[in-house]
Design a protein around this motif. Structure first.
Motif, PDB file in Angstrom:
ATOM      1  N   ARG A  78      30.477   5.684  13.367  1.00 17.10           N
ATOM      2  CA  ARG A  78      30.321   7.113  13.106  1.00 17.10           C
ATOM      3  C   ARG A  78      29.515   7.254  11.815  1.00 17.10           C
ATOM      4  NH1 ARG A  78      35.682   7.757  15.605  1.00 17.10           N
ATOM      5  NH2 ARG A  78      35.317   9.053  17.456  1.00 17.10           N
ATOM      6  N   LYS A 125      27.065  15.190  12.530  1.00 14.62           N
ATOM      7  CA  LYS A 125      27.307  13.908  13.211  1.00 14.62           C
ATOM      8  C   LYS A 125      25.998  13.361  13.747  1.00 14.62           C
ATOM      9  CE  LYS A 125      31.844  15.523  14.821  1.00 14.62           C
ATOM     10  NZ  LYS A 125      32.492  15.334  13.536  1.00 14.62           N
ATOM     11  N   ASP A 161      25.625  10.305  15.640  1.00 15.19           N
ATOM     12  CA  ASP A 161      26.109   9.125  16.362  1.00 15.19           C
ATOM     13  C   ASP A 161      26.557   9.517  17.765  1.00 15.19           C
ATOM     14  OD1 ASP A 161      28.865  10.090  16.290  1.00 15.19           O
ATOM     15  OD2 ASP A 161      28.708   9.731  14.130  1.00 15.19           O
ATOM     16  N   ASP A 218      29.216  10.419  19.032  1.00 16.00           N
ATOM     17  CA  ASP A 218      30.071  11.600  19.219  1.00 16.00           C
ATOM     18  C   ASP A 218      29.270  12.780  19.766  1.00 16.00           C
ATOM     19  OD1 ASP A 218      32.599  10.667  18.710  1.00 16.00           O
ATOM     20  OD2 ASP A 218      32.634  11.290  16.604  1.00 16.00           O
TER      21      ASP A 218
END
Ligand code: UDP
Length: 237
Positions: free
Chosen positions: A199, A208, A210, A212
């Motif tokens: 992450r 974010k 990544d 996710d």
């Protein structure tokens, strides 16, 4: 170097034998899965990003004396690695609560942990990679106590090196997953270190950057992967 038969195909990678029994070739795909394979998709260009990012970070770690399976990059999607016997334990390192830890202990995502958390999961897709501890690892014979001591120390050292390195690129290393292998009697870092397995949050905005974005349908998935590559390759900070 002659590429041989495919030895293994995972969700995001293929591994091929070579004419040298001590070496293998990893091929990075654009396929993405989440939630133990329940969610499937494609992230265009992900294979290239993960290959380049992983190799770059293995290079950074090598400069700090951390040995990995990396030998040399062959092209945008293929990398030559040492053939190691993977220890079937995934090592998760956490600096800030997120994901499954946030759910388990009720800490909102983004809560800084007082000290680094190490978690172990048994690498078994059918069982859904269940969390285990040192006594399970010993009881199951997955690794010796000495190997686990080395693995834990290496994981914490990798965390220190990468946290400091990424901070200079305005990236917070929230958590990540490592895998280790046995090679000529030693424990070496293996697998990949990429936006699929870490992450990464923008240090200023907490955006974010990544996997996710894929798991949670946040949009701009490809852009996030490219942004990580851009920062690591010395783009604008
Ligand atoms: N992770 C991974 N592979 C896995 C499970 C986790 O690479 O099979 C990474 C994940 O990307 C994150 C960290 O390990 O950076 C911690 O993941 P967590 O346990 O929170 O699980 P998740 O919420 O990702 O399912």
């Amino acid at each position: 170097m002659q590429q041989g038969d495919m030895m293994y195909e995972g969700k995001a990678k293929q591994v091929f034998a070579t004419d040298d029994p001590t070496l293998a070739i990893i091929h990075y795909k654009d396929d993405a899965t989440a939630f133990n394979g329940l969610k499937k998709g494609t992230i265009i260009g992900k294979g290239v990003v993960n290959n380049l990012v992983s190799n770059h970070l293995f290079g950074v770690l090598a400069q700090h004396g951390i040995e990995s399976h990396f030998v040399r990059q062959l092209n945008e999607r293929d990398t030559l690695v040492r053939r190691v016997a993977i220890v079937p334990v995934e090592v998760i390192v956490r600096n800030i609560a997120a994901g499954s830890l946030s759910k388990r202990i009720g800490y909102p995502e983004g809560t800084r942990l007082r000290s680094t958390v190490l978690e172990y999961c048994y690498k078994d897709d059918e069982l859904g990679d269940p969390m285990i501890n040192d006594t399970h690892i010993a009881a199951m014979g997955l690794a010796t106590k000495e190997e686990m001591d080395q693995i834990a120390a290496l994981a914490l050292k990798v965390n220190d090196i990468l946290t400091a390195y990424l901070a200079r690129l305005n990236l917070s290393l929230i958590d990540f997953k490592l895998e280790f292998g046995r090679f000529e009697g030693r424990i070496v870092l293996a697998d990949e270190i990429s936006p699929d397995t870490c992450r990464f949050w923008d240090a200023r905005t907490n955006e974010k950057l990544d996997k996710d974005r894929f798991r949670r349908d946040l949009g701009d998935v490809e852009e996030a992967y490219q942004e990580i590559l851009r920062r690591l390759m010395g783009g604008v900070q």
